[in-house]
Design a protein around this motif. Structure first.
Motif, PDB file in Angstrom:
ATOM      1  N   VAL A 132       0.846  -1.193   0.000  1.00 32.72           N
ATOM      2  CA  VAL A 132       0.000   0.000   0.000  1.00 32.72           C
ATOM      3  C   VAL A 132       0.880   1.241   0.000  1.00 32.72           C
ATOM      4  O   VAL A 132       1.733   1.401   0.877  1.00 32.72           O
ATOM      5  CB  VAL A 132      -0.934   0.037   1.235  1.00 32.72           C
ATOM      6  N   CYS A 134       0.250   5.373  -0.216  1.00 36.64           N
ATOM      7  CA  CYS A 134      -0.830   6.365  -0.164  1.00 36.64           C
ATOM      8  C   CYS A 134      -0.325   7.738  -0.589  1.00 36.64           C
ATOM      9  O   CYS A 134       0.832   8.092  -0.338  1.00 36.64           O
ATOM     10  CB  CYS A 134      -1.401   6.453   1.250  1.00 36.64           C
ATOM     11  N   SER A 149      -0.128   9.281   7.670  1.00 34.41           N
ATOM     12  CA  SER A 149       0.527   7.994   7.427  1.00 34.41           C
ATOM     13  C   SER A 149       0.248   7.014   8.568  1.00 34.41           C
ATOM     14  O   SER A 149      -0.008   5.828   8.338  1.00 34.41           O
ATOM     15  CB  SER A 149       2.036   8.187   7.234  1.00 34.41           C
ATOM     16  N   SER A 151      -2.347   6.922  10.383  1.00 35.00           N
ATOM     17  CA  SER A 151      -3.759   6.518  10.347  1.00 35.00           C
ATOM     18  C   SER A 151      -3.966   5.298   9.456  1.00 35.00           C
ATOM     19  O   SER A 151      -5.010   4.632   9.548  1.00 35.00           O
ATOM     20  CB  SER A 151      -4.638   7.680   9.862  1.00 35.00           C
ATOM     21  N   LYS A 152      -2.992   5.010   8.588  1.00 34.39           N
ATOM     22  CA  LYS A 152      -3.096   3.860   7.695  1.00 34.39           C
ATOM     23  C   LYS A 152      -2.504   2.595   8.317  1.00 34.39           C
ATOM     24  O   LYS A 152      -2.593   1.513   7.730  1.00 34.39           O
ATOM     25  CB  LYS A 152      -2.372   4.151   6.369  1.00 34.39           C
ATOM     26  N   THR A 154      -1.912  -0.721  10.507  1.00 36.35           N
ATOM     27  CA  THR A 154      -2.826  -1.800  10.903  1.00 36.35           C
ATOM     28  C   THR A 154      -2.266  -2.677  12.018  1.00 36.35           C
ATOM     29  O   THR A 154      -2.965  -3.543  12.529  1.00 36.35           O
ATOM     30  CB  THR A 154      -3.137  -2.687   9.685  1.00 36.35           C
ATOM     31  N   CYS A 158       3.785   1.410  15.373  1.00 32.50           N
ATOM     32  CA  CYS A 158       4.151   2.152  14.166  1.00 32.50           C
ATOM     33  C   CYS A 158       5.625   2.544  14.252  1.00 32.50           C
ATOM     34  O   CYS A 158       6.083   3.000  15.300  1.00 32.50           O
ATOM     35  CB  CYS A 158       3.318   3.429  14.029  1.00 32.50           C
TER      36      CYS A 158
END
Length: 439
Positions: A132, A134, A149, A151-152, A154, A158
């Motif tokens: 992915v 973005c 970034s 927020s993406k 999973t 992070c």
């Protein structure tokens, strides 16, 4: 490319019709990025005599010149703004002008540019290594970009890296090992050294701890449009895993200052941290008196971080030095000792102050003091590695040579060699001492 002519015309008007002691302010920003096109916006304002509404409605007509005020004393063809508008429209851009008599004028120029192939390649490279990738529409706000970034994400944690950050292979293995036990540590934030400057041998000369891995909370964590940061919270883990910032080309050196000045123009109230970094940007741009004023405001702010206060003292001292105010330069460095125990960086600054004045005894005192200072690895402040070894030693070699204490000078040169065995200054001094001993 018509940019040069466009801005010559606009700045020419701003200068010609400004008032004595007036100013011109420019803010440049990326207004939009999509489909390989980056649209830039320039906002240029002056404090000149301004234009009447009647004239403003005809400003882009050929041969238009204001006849009812002081503009008429300046001779011109009246074609400047008509040509400017035509050139901008050839570039698929637009120009808007607002003005108020006696206050000044504001020119807003918007022009789209195709993103260079080199920049497009960044995304293509990223797509080879990630499922992915973005797009984020740039808005002159680094915290917003990083929060987007995050927020993406999973996973439970992070980790961030800039495009020009490098993780050496040895450090990659440490990260893998940390990842396996990360959940057990119950860490909220993992701090790691960030090496941002290097000597000729590749050894870090400037580093500081940064929040490299954080627990995925699902909420925005980054703060600050410039010099963005996550304030460490909860269970904080410090790991000796180095990330190297290997910048290959210079970025827009005015970018950060322009963002801060835009914030100020918008009426934003700076946090203590933003106040500190704004003052630093002024310092970097050689605006020393302004920088001192802003550093002083920062020093008086409640909640100002100690490490930033110490750094502010060092940078204010440089400003005073550039302004030929040696007494204030010294007083500012000594003032930092009232805030906390001395740092080697400050001791080296004092050593350099006396070294430059050939006050060898005083210089030697401060360089030797620097060697006795303990490095605060986990303090979070900026660390100039050379100040904790090599730099004091190589300077003490010179000081004691000038004082006629040759044996001690040689000793300190060899101590410097321990930190940098291949250093050219060390080699030069060895040859120098060998020649002196033969004489």
């Amino acid at each position: 490319m018509h940019l040069r002519q466009i801005f010559l015309n606009i700045y020419g008007n701003c200068i010609k019709y400004n008032r004595p002691g007036g100013k011109i302010t420019t803010v440049m920003e990326a207004a939009d990025v999509h489909d390989g096109i980056c649209t830039y916006r320039w906002t240029i304002s002056d404090t000149g005599i301004g234009m009447s509404p009647e004239f403003l409605s005809h400003i882009f007509d050929p041969f238009s010149q204001e006849k009812t005020d002081a503009r008429s004393v300046y001779q011109g063809t009246g074609l400047g703004m008509a040509i400017t508008k035509g050139l901008i429209e050839q570039m698929n851009g637009s120009i808007e002008v607002t003005s108020q008599v006696g206050v000044g004028s504001v020119f807003v120029i918007t022009i789209p540019f195709e993103i260079a192939r080199e920049q497009k390649k960044d995304k293509e490279i990223a797509e080879k290594y990630a499922d992915v990738v973005c797009d984020f529409q740039w808005c002159a706000d680094f915290a917003a970009a990083r929060n987007f970034s995050f927020s993406k994400a999973t996973k439970d944690y992070c980790m961030w890296l800039d495009a020009d950050d490098v993780v050496p292979e040895s450090e990659q293995k440490k990260i893998v090992a940390l990842k396996e036990k990360l959940t057990e540590t119950k860490a909220d934030v993992v701090m790691m050294p960030y090496d941002v400057a290097f000597d000729a041998g590749g050894k870090p000369t400037f580093s500081y701890f940064r929040e490299r891995i954080v627990k995925n909370t699902g909420r925005p964590l980054w703060e600050g449009r410039v010099h963005e940061v996550i304030t460490p919270y909860g269970n904080i883990l410090h790991e000796d895993i180095h990330v190297e910032h290997r910048k290959e080309k210079a970025y827009d050196t005015d970018r950060n200052l322009l963002i801060y000045e835009k914030m100020r123009a918008e009426g934003c109230v700076f946090s203590p941290r933003e106040q500190f970094y704004y003052a630093r940007e002024l310092y970097y741009h050689g605006r020393y008196e302004e920088a001192i004023d802003e550093f002083r405001v920062f020093m008086g702010r409640e909640g100002a971080w100690l490490e930033n206060k110490l750094e502010a003292c060092r940078q204010m001292a440089v400003c005073y030095g550039q302004l030929q105010k040696p007494q204030e330069q010294l007083e500012t460095l000594f003032y930092s000792f009232t805030l906390d125990l001395p740092r080697a960086e400050t001791c080296c600054d004092l050593g350099r102050y006396y070294f430059d004045r050939q006050a060898w005894r005083e210089a030697a005192f401060w360089y030797e003091t620097a060697l006795r200072v303990e490095k605060r690895k986990n303090g979070g402040g900026f660390i100039l590695e050379d100040c904790y070894g090599y730099l004091p030693c190589i300077q003490l070699c010179v000081c004691y040579d000038r004082l006629g204490r040759r044996e001690k000078a040689v000793s300190y040169n060899e101590m410097a060699a321990v930190f940098k065995p291949e250093d050219r200054a060390v080699a030069y001094n060895r040859a120098y001492f060998a020649n002196v001993s033969k004489a």
